[in-house]
Motif scaffolding. Structure first.
Motif, mmCIF file in Angstrom:
data_model
loop_
_atom_site.group_PDB
_atom_site.id
_atom_site.type_symbol
_atom_site.label_atom_id
_atom_site.label_comp_id
_atom_site.label_asym_id
_atom_site.label_seq_id
_atom_site.Cartn_x
_atom_site.Cartn_y
_atom_site.Cartn_z
ATOM 1 N N LEU A 114 0.872 -1.121 0.111
ATOM 2 C CA LEU A 114 0.048 -0.077 0.100
ATOM 3 C C LEU A 114 0.644 1.299 0.010
ATOM 4 N N ARG A 115 1.945 1.530 0.591
ATOM 5 C CA ARG A 115 2.752 2.507 0.848
ATOM 6 C C ARG A 115 3.517 2.573 -0.739
ATOM 7 N N MET A 116 3.695 1.507 -1.424
ATOM 8 C CA MET A 116 4.453 1.226 -2.555
ATOM 9 C C MET A 116 3.465 2.445 -3.643
ATOM 10 N N PHE A 117 2.009 1.905 -3.412
ATOM 11 C CA PHE A 117 1.218 2.455 -4.284
ATOM 12 C C PHE A 117 1.080 3.897 -4.103
ATOM 13 N N VAL A 118 1.034 4.530 -2.910
ATOM 14 C CA VAL A 118 0.852 5.773 -2.652
ATOM 15 C C VAL A 118 2.213 6.660 -2.876
ATOM 16 N N ALA A 119 3.338 6.012 -2.709
ATOM 17 C CA ALA A 119 4.707 6.717 -3.238
ATOM 18 C C ALA A 119 4.802 6.762 -4.564
ATOM 19 N N LYS A 120 4.566 5.597 -5.465
ATOM 20 C CA LYS A 120 5.254 5.458 -6.874
ATOM 21 C C LYS A 120 4.221 6.122 -7.733
ATOM 22 N N PRO A 121 4.595 7.012 -8.359
ATOM 23 C CA PRO A 121 3.804 7.644 -9.560
ATOM 24 C C PRO A 121 3.327 6.450 -10.639
ATOM 25 N N CYS A 139 -10.091 -13.238 3.244
ATOM 26 C CA CYS A 139 -10.760 -13.112 2.089
ATOM 27 C C CYS A 139 -11.063 -11.533 1.802
ATOM 28 N N TYR A 140 -10.541 -10.709 2.447
ATOM 29 C CA TYR A 140 -10.788 -9.285 2.102
ATOM 30 C C TYR A 140 -9.408 -8.611 1.252
ATOM 31 N N ALA A 141 -9.878 -7.698 0.499
ATOM 32 C CA ALA A 141 -8.607 -7.201 -0.185
ATOM 33 C C ALA A 141 -8.942 -5.620 0.006
ATOM 34 N N VAL A 142 -7.755 -4.816 -0.078
ATOM 35 C CA VAL A 142 -7.751 -3.539 -0.059
ATOM 36 C C VAL A 142 -7.414 -3.117 -1.307
ATOM 37 N N ILE A 143 -8.739 -2.211 -1.971
ATOM 38 C CA ILE A 143 -8.532 -1.784 -3.225
ATOM 39 C C ILE A 143 -8.261 -0.136 -3.198
ATOM 40 N N GLY A 144 -7.705 0.270 -4.306
ATOM 41 C CA GLY A 144 -7.346 1.713 -4.287
ATOM 42 C C GLY A 144 -6.952 2.256 -5.782
ATOM 43 N N LEU A 145 -7.583 3.231 -6.087
ATOM 44 C CA LEU A 145 -7.309 3.957 -7.520
ATOM 45 C C LEU A 145 -6.693 5.240 -7.360
ATOM 46 N N LYS A 146 -5.846 5.649 -7.975
ATOM 47 C CA LYS A 146 -5.375 7.167 -8.088
ATOM 48 C C LYS A 146 -6.200 8.050 -8.751
ATOM 49 N N SER A 147 -6.307 9.487 -8.712
ATOM 50 C CA SER A 147 -7.069 10.305 -9.460
ATOM 51 C C SER A 147 -6.496 10.512 -10.605
ATOM 52 N N CYS A 176 -7.977 3.333 6.085
ATOM 53 C CA CYS A 176 -8.208 4.604 6.543
ATOM 54 C C CYS A 176 -6.830 5.476 5.971
ATOM 55 N N TYR A 177 -5.739 4.549 5.994
ATOM 56 C CA TYR A 177 -4.478 4.965 5.250
ATOM 57 C C TYR A 177 -4.588 5.565 3.804
ATOM 58 N N LEU A 178 -5.378 4.694 3.031
ATOM 59 C CA LEU A 178 -5.681 5.227 1.657
ATOM 60 C C LEU A 178 -6.689 6.350 1.685
ATOM 61 N N LYS A 179 -7.585 6.556 2.597
ATOM 62 C CA LYS A 179 -8.672 7.517 2.624
ATOM 63 C C LYS A 179 -7.686 8.704 2.989
ATOM 64 N N GLU A 180 -6.797 8.661 3.557
ATOM 65 C CA GLU A 180 -5.825 9.940 4.184
ATOM 66 C C GLU A 180 -5.245 10.534 2.705
ATOM 67 N N GLN A 181 -5.152 9.723 1.814
ATOM 68 C CA GLN A 181 -4.351 10.271 0.748
ATOM 69 C C GLN A 181 -4.933 11.013 -0.343
ATOM 70 N N ASP A 199 -4.378 12.115 -3.300
ATOM 71 C CA ASP A 199 -4.441 11.549 -4.825
ATOM 72 C C ASP A 199 -5.109 10.175 -5.050
ATOM 73 N N VAL A 200 -5.733 9.688 -3.917
ATOM 74 C CA VAL A 200 -6.521 8.531 -4.088
ATOM 75 C C VAL A 200 -7.755 8.841 -4.281
ATOM 76 N N SER A 201 -8.554 8.581 -5.368
ATOM 77 C CA SER A 201 -9.944 8.796 -5.730
ATOM 78 C C SER A 201 -10.841 7.807 -5.224
ATOM 79 N N PHE A 202 -10.632 6.503 -5.110
ATOM 80 C CA PHE A 202 -11.432 5.385 -4.669
ATOM 81 C C PHE A 202 -10.582 4.712 -3.879
#
Length: 588
Positions: free
Chosen positions: A375-382, A573-581, A548-553, A555-558
């Motif tokens: 998740l940190r990689m997703f947030v940090a890497k353009p 069975c749970y996945a954390v999903i995120g997409l950038k704006s 919550c970490y993804l919601k705090e970013q 540039d994360v739209s979803f």
């Protein structure tokens, strides 16, 4: 989508509710089973009988709605614990609270189907092409067990939809292991996949497995084409028979005797035709059962080539050549490249992957800190435009505010991840995180907990306390239970593993310990069931922290928690999903 309406403030509220509950009950989850008898755990935490506790758990699991609280007890208890003694006095209240504060009880998660529908609507609005597979249908159960097959098929479709929604053609599979997910994404969905694993053994194994899968897929396509040709020939035979039957009916329509003979002839011919159809079906049954819907639907009746005009034959020939050229081009792009590397959020992906473009980062059951690192990689890497992370092994997470781990770097600890919980110095404890790994759905069906092995280990600890000064040794007993023929044999094997003098105890001395504690085994069973009851709430707190970490970013739209798997087949069975704006990447 449901989760898109859950604001950061609402996520904070859910976290606060779960934390308030765990602040009272976490002591049970943090009690170590090994010390169950030496620390007299049952009397310390529970003021009810084992039968009362087990009855409460059983009755609550069979009811859908919580019964009204008994007000006389509610005024003096908090989640079933007495306010004065801090011991459990009402297991019903505890179990119902745990049920309400689990992820399903909070009604926070999105279903897999709901997510897929939302993503498809998104790319439809933005003009993205509909999902199109490579045309290679891989029967995953040929190469994986049922659990892994279920996970790979469920997750790969979601990842492929995320990639199309973002316009990404590359996937980075972190902790790729044996490469099951990577190979499937590459061969089934035509994505360029980079599988990264820290083990060179896993990397080499994944490469070899992918080679075999490619070989199988080519043979499979060849067989499928042959099966389709055979079905087309059978269809032509059916059409000829039908035309013959229709002609006979016209000639014999006014002849009663003729009708009878025609009926007999029809029965004979139809029976013969059905036998031809059955033969074709039996020959291709194995492969057809695995074919995708779009392939199966394409096997409709076709006009024979000799009935086509010269222009139509030329047009089809040209289209076939173009399609083959495109398939060859797609095949060169759809590659699985296994890489051996230890990755963190600080890893420079462009140095590791020379041809890196916009990509989706994924992780299927990434252990311990690797899931939050993803998740940190997703947030940090353009370059990373979306993430789909399913974590596991919560007991291997490092905690920033664990008093026993002062050397843990604040920027690299796995929990807490969100600034909200870091500001509160949130701490769970290793035993509680280990409890979070328990599978409530499986245990409810009588699976998952080996009570006798836990009992053996707890009684062994009592023996070590009474007869050996080093019972708190850092040496581990290990898995000697599976090799032991009896409790006496188990203890002797354990003493040898710990390098202790086993001559101090006779067989009868050892057996006496077993017999004296055997009567209290029901306490251990009931206590472990309480741990299982709390497991979904502890797991929920860890996953809410990641959401919550993804919601705090900014540039994360979803972002959302999505139940990808059947918990009976795959408890984590749970996945954390995120997409950038970014234009069409918006999914809310």
């Amino acid at each position: 989508m449901k989760s898109s309406s859950d604001s950061l403030t609402e996520i904070h509220r859910h976290i606060d509710e779960v934390r308030r509950f765990l602040s009272i009950t976490l002591s049970i989850a943090n009690a170590h089973t090994v010390e169950f008898y030496t620390q007299d755990v049952w009397k310390r935490f529970v003021a009810q009988t084992p039968r009362e506790v087990l009855s409460a758990i059983s009755s609550c699991s069979n009811q859908q709605r919580e019964p009204p609280h008994r007000r006389t007890e509610q005024t003096r208890t908090m989640f079933g614990f007495c306010n004065d003694t801090n011991r459990l006095v009402d297991a019903h209240e505890l179990v119902w609270a745990a049920k309400a504060l689990s992820l399903p009880g909070l009604e926070l998660c999105v279903s897999r189907n709901e997510l897929l529908q939302n993503l498809r609507e998104t790319w439809s609005v933005f003009g993205s092409p509909p999902a199109a597979e490579t045309g290679v249908e891989l029967p995953s159960d040929e190469f994986m067990n049922s659990k892994k097959s279920h996970e790979v098929q469920s997750m790969s479709e979601v990842v492929a939809c995320l990639a199309r929604c973002c316009g990404a053609k590359q996937v980075i599979d972190v902790g790729s292991g044996k490469g099951y997910l990577s190979s499937f994404l590459s061969l089934q969905y035509g994505l360029r996949v980079f599988g990264i694993d820290s083990s060179s053994i896993n990397t080499h194994g994944a490469q070899e497995r992918n080679r075999k899968l490619k070989k199988f897929s080519r043979a499979y396509q060849k067989h499928s084409k042959a099966a389709r040709r055979q079905d087309e020939e059978t269809q032509e035979e059916l059409e000829e028979v039908k035309r013959g039957l229709n002609a006979d009916e016209e000639v014999l329509c006014n002849d009663a005797e003729g009708k009878k003979s025609q009926g007999e002839e029809r029965l004979f011919i139809t029976s013969d035709v059905n036998s031809v159809g059955r033969t074709s079906e039996e020959n291709s049954e194995t492969f057809l059962s695995a074919l995708s819907l779009d392939i199966t639907e394409s096997m409709s009746t076709r006009v024979p080539p000799n009935r086509l005009s010269a222009e139509e034959r030329e047009r089809r020939k040209r289209e076939n050549l173009e399609r083959k050229a495109q398939n060859r081009a797609d095949a060169t792009k759809a590659v699985f490249s296994p890489l051996t590397s230890y990755v963190t959020a600080e890893t420079e992906l462009s140095e590791l992957i020379g041809e890196l473009e916009e990509a989706v980062v994924v992780g299927l059951h990434t252990c311990g800190d690797l899931a939050p690192s993803t998740l940190r990689m997703f947030v940090a890497k353009p370059e990373v435009v979306a993430v789909c992370s399913v974590g596991c092994c919560y007991h291997l997470l490092s905690e920033e505010f664990d008093p026993a781990r002062l050397e843990c770097s604040h920027s690299m600890c796995g929990f807490p991840l969100s600034q909200y919980l870091r500001d509160q110095s949130c701490f769970c404890g290793r035993n509680a995180r280990m409890s979070a790994c328990l599978a409530l759905e499986r245990v409810s069906l009588g699976q998952g907990i080996q009570m006798e092995s836990l009992f053996y280990r707890a009684v062994l600890h009592a023996i070590l306390r009474d007869h050996y000064s080093s019972y708190k040794s850092e040496k581990r007993v290990g898995n000697v239970y599976s090799k032991a023929k009896s409790f006496v044999d188990y203890v002797r094997r354990a003493l040898r593993r710990l390098e202790l003098d086993e001559s101090k105890l006779s067989d009868s001395d050892i057996q006496d310990y077993h017999d004296s504690y055997r009567a209290r085994m029901d306490e251990m069973h009931a206590f472990n069931m309480l741990k299982v009851t709390l497991a979904p709430c502890i797991e929920g707190l860890i996953l809410l922290d990641r959401l919550c970490y993804l919601k705090e970013q900014e540039d994360v739209s979803f972002s959302a928690l999505v139940q990808l798997f059947d918990p009976l087949l795959s408890p984590r069975c749970y996945a954390v999903i995120g997409l950038k704006s970014d234009g069409k990447r918006k999914a809310s």
